[in-house]
Design a protein around this motif. Structure first.
Motif, PDB file in Angstrom:
ATOM      1  N   PRO A 162       8.186  43.390  23.905  1.00  0.00           N
ATOM      2  CA  PRO A 162       8.460  43.988  22.594  1.00  0.00           C
ATOM      3  C   PRO A 162       9.834  43.577  22.082  1.00  0.00           C
ATOM      4  CG  PRO A 162       8.456  45.677  24.317  1.00  0.00           C
ATOM      5  CD  PRO A 162       8.100  44.378  24.966  1.00  0.00           C
ATOM      6  N   VAL A 163       9.962  43.529  20.768  1.00  0.00           N
ATOM      7  CA  VAL A 163      11.219  43.116  20.150  1.00  0.00           C
ATOM      8  C   VAL A 163      11.601  44.139  19.091  1.00  0.00           C
ATOM      9  CG1 VAL A 163      10.074  41.586  18.479  1.00  0.00           C
ATOM     10  CG2 VAL A 163      12.463  41.211  19.071  1.00  0.00           C
ATOM     11  N   TYR A 164      12.904  44.469  19.042  1.00  0.00           N
ATOM     12  CA  TYR A 164      13.428  45.460  18.111  1.00  0.00           C
ATOM     13  C   TYR A 164      14.674  44.910  17.430  1.00  0.00           C
ATOM     14  CZ  TYR A 164      10.628  48.357  21.216  1.00  0.00           C
ATOM     15  OH  TYR A 164       9.610  48.858  21.979  1.00  0.00           O
ATOM     16  N   ASP A 165      14.964  45.429  16.261  1.00  0.00           N
ATOM     17  CA  ASP A 165      16.198  45.101  15.551  1.00  0.00           C
ATOM     18  C   ASP A 165      17.220  46.166  15.929  1.00  0.00           C
ATOM     19  OD1 ASP A 165      18.302  44.790  13.715  1.00  0.00           O
ATOM     20  OD2 ASP A 165      16.931  44.017  12.191  1.00  0.00           O
ATOM     21  N   VAL A 166      18.329  45.753  16.520  1.00  0.00           N
ATOM     22  CA  VAL A 166      19.317  46.711  17.014  1.00  0.00           C
ATOM     23  C   VAL A 166      19.939  47.517  15.871  1.00  0.00           C
ATOM     24  CG1 VAL A 166      21.411  45.287  17.044  1.00  0.00           C
ATOM     25  CG2 VAL A 166      21.059  46.976  18.819  1.00  0.00           C
TER      26      VAL A 166
END
Length: 109
Positions: free
Chosen positions: A82-86
């Motif tokens: 999974p990838v998230y925008d900090v």
């Protein structure tokens, strides 16, 4: 006197180097050797290009340059994490807990 009318030279956006194959190899190795890894995209700054921080389920983390936010998303999709925008999500508490454990007991790491 035109001292204040002179145009200043444009400065480069970043003085940092771009991502290279060594960065991607390091990130791939981190994903292969840790459990529960998630990617957090960190925005470009005036000093550093876009980076991606990978955080494992125990809070261990690593950070490397990546070819922009889209490059980080492609990388995460390719390795299946999974990838998230900090900027939207912030960093997970487990990372801060890991940093605190390292600070208190550096001989264990």
């Amino acid at each position: 006197m035109g001292l204040f009318r002179r145009r200043k030279k444009a400065r480069p956006v970043s003085l940092d180097r771009a991502a290279d194959r060594g960065d991607l190899d390091h990130l791939e190795n981190f994903v292969r050797t840790r459990r529960g890894v998630e990617a957090y995209i960190e925005p470009r700054t005036t000093v550093t290009e876009t980076t991606v921080m990978l955080i494992a389920d125990d809070g261990e983390w690593t950070r490397r340059r990546i070819d922009g936010p889209d490059g980080a998303r492609r990388f995460a999709y390719r390795v299946g994490i999974p990838v998230y925008d900090v900027r939207l999500m912030g960093y997970p508490q487990r990372m801060r807990d890991y940093n605190e454990r390292r600070k208190r007991r550096p001989e264990l790491f």
